[in-house]
Design an enzyme around this catalytic site. Structure first.
Site, PDB file in Angstrom:
ATOM      1  CB  SER A 175      -0.918  -0.003   1.219  1.00  0.00           C
ATOM      2  OG  SER A 175      -0.216   0.499   2.341  1.00  0.00           O
ATOM      3  CE  LYS A 176      -2.539   6.899  -1.783  1.00  0.00           C
ATOM      4  NZ  LYS A 176      -3.296   8.071  -1.538  1.00  0.00           N
ATOM      5  NE  ARG A 177      -1.527   2.126   5.634  1.00  0.00           N
ATOM      6  CZ  ARG A 177      -2.595   2.092   4.820  1.00  0.00           C
ATOM      7  NH1 ARG A 177      -3.109   3.193   4.347  1.00  0.00           N
ATOM      8  NH2 ARG A 177      -3.140   0.943   4.493  1.00  0.00           N
TER       9      ARG A 177
END
Ligand code: GLU
Length: 440
Positions: free
Chosen positions: A211-213
């Site tokens: 994910s983006k994180r």
């Protein structure tokens, strides 16, 4: 029919590694088959769309070398390439569905009435999959338009794929479960579905969907972080695909030759930032000096290094090239070669120049170097060794003070290369400067 593929990102403000891989695989497939690669922006969610969000996508694709044949900037016969500008087209297709009696209104939304059959998808990667759509509880009729008039992804995605005459839809496996709904829409609109190829998920080290994180999951991270685009494209190509011979170093041209949808793995790919970092280091090491210069120049200019001319810059780049791991490190590695006003790292100076006898050695070395006629790496090495021998000390006793004196730091390119690049006058002057600075 000639191959037409597309990358259809939503402008989220972020080009994710997964998105970049989808773009790459579509680009590869189109290029390999002499087809067209289309960029379509799925910006039906007006609230999120900013200029920045669009340009992140263009910049990322340009940087990776994935030029599109049709789309924003490029134009083409099937535009507009922004869903936000295609309303009339969607209205037309909605009218077709209305005429067929397969849509109905439900509390202001428009829904598509599922034929409630089994849908068989022949996926080029995942194989033949049957989806039983008969149960309205597990498969409710899909919404295609919200009460505010905005369109739902499934409908506009299918309409555009039809209108833009796409032959292959290569996308992430997270869309596999949407595919039977899409096939229902193709049928209702009287169109033949494209060939689907759902590519495996990319997972992080914990086995969760990247994910983006997750650190390094954005292409911006690689651009700003000083990676070579060819290294990143190479790395991304190996997320879920590999050539039969298990080679790891592949240029985009080679990948294009070897790429087939059949070689895509069904297993999820693990995103390994360390591997990408390693691959990047190998690319920097082996690329030509010209290419290295081309890639580092934006960083050097941004840092405001007054290198004068390219002729002056190339020798400096040549000596740091084998050492740096990120292009963004280059300004720091070469800055002191282009100013007499370089700073002394206090710890390095303490160890190498404030040490008892260090300045005497610097003076001895200066005297010895003053006699060197041909200022080259081998001559300087011989001279330094000779001087150490005469003084009865280890070469390190000369090497460390000399390095810190001319560069202000303990780490850097090879000493003799650095001395050669600086030239005789500047080296001798720098020895004097260090002597003046640390003799107090
Ligand atoms: N906008 C969709 C996405 O970004 C496109 C899906 C597709 O490729 O069909 O996931």
């Amino acid at each position: 029919m000639s191959v037409r593929t597309r990358f259809a990102p939503s402008p989220t403000g972020f080009l994710h590694v997964g998105g970049a891989r989808t773009a790459l695989f579509n680009w590869l497939y189109a290029r390999k088959h002499g087809g067209a690669f289309i960029l379509r922006i799925e910006d039906t969610d007006a609230a999120r769309n900013t200029d920045e969000a669009y340009s992140v996508i263009y910049q990322g694709l340009h940087w990776l070398g994935l030029q599109w044949d049709e789309g924003p900037e490029a134009g083409g016969n099937f535009g507009p390439y922004f869903q936000s500008q295609r309303n009339a087209i969607y209205e037309k297709h909605l009218a077709t569905l209305e005429a067929k009696g397969v849509v109905y209104e439900d509390a202001g939304t428009i829904r598509f009435r599922s034929p409630r059959k089994t849908v068989v998808v022949e996926d080029l990667v995942c194989g033949k999959i049957s989806f039983d759509m008969s149960n309205p509880v597990t498969h409710p009729d899909m919404t295609i338009r919200r009460p505010d008039g905005s369109w739902i992804f499934h409908f506009v995605n299918v309409v555009d794929d039809i209108e833009m005459q796409l032959t292959h839809v290569i996308r992430g496996e997270d869309h596999l479960s949407n595919t039977p709904k899409h096939v229902e829409l193709y049928d209702a609109l009287g169109a033949k579905p494209p060939q689907f190829a759902h590519i495996p998920l990319i997972l992080n080290h914990e086995g969760k969907k990247l994910s983006k994180r997750d650190g390094g999951s954005s292409i911006t991270h690689f651009i700003d972080g000083g990676y070579a685009p060819e290294a990143v494209a190479n790395y991304i190509s190996l997320l879920g695909w590999s050539p039969k011979d298990n080679r790891e170093f592949l240029s985009l041209e080679e990948i294009r030759e070897l790429f087939t949808l059949e070689n895509i793995n069904r297993r999820s790919a693990i995103f390994d930032l360390d591997k990408c970092f390693w691959l990047n280091g190998q690319y920097l090491l082996h690329m030509s000096l010209e290419r290295f210069a081309e890639l580092t120049l934006p960083f050097i200019d941004k840092a405001g290094i007054a290198y004068g001319s390219k002729e002056a810059l190339l020798p400096a780049l040549a000596i740091v090239k084998p050492k740096v791991k990120h292009l963004s490190d280059v300004p720091d590695w070469i800055g002191y070669l282009f100013t007499e006003d370089y700073a002394f790292d206090p710890a390095a100076a303490e160890k190498a120049l404030r040490k008892t006898g260090a300045l005497d050695r610097l003076a001895q070395l200066k005297a010895a170097f003053a006699t060197v006629a041909e200022w080259t790496h081998p001559a300087l090495e011989t001279k330094l060794k000779e001087t150490a021998e005469q003084q009865g000390v280890k070469t390190g006793e000369f090497i460390h003070p000399a390095r810190v004196a001319v560069s202000g730091r303990a780490v850097g390119p090879g000493l003799y290369e650095m001395l050669e690049v600086l030239g005789k006058d500047r080296v001798l002057a720098r020895f004097d400067r260090a002597n003046a600075e640390f003799s107090a």
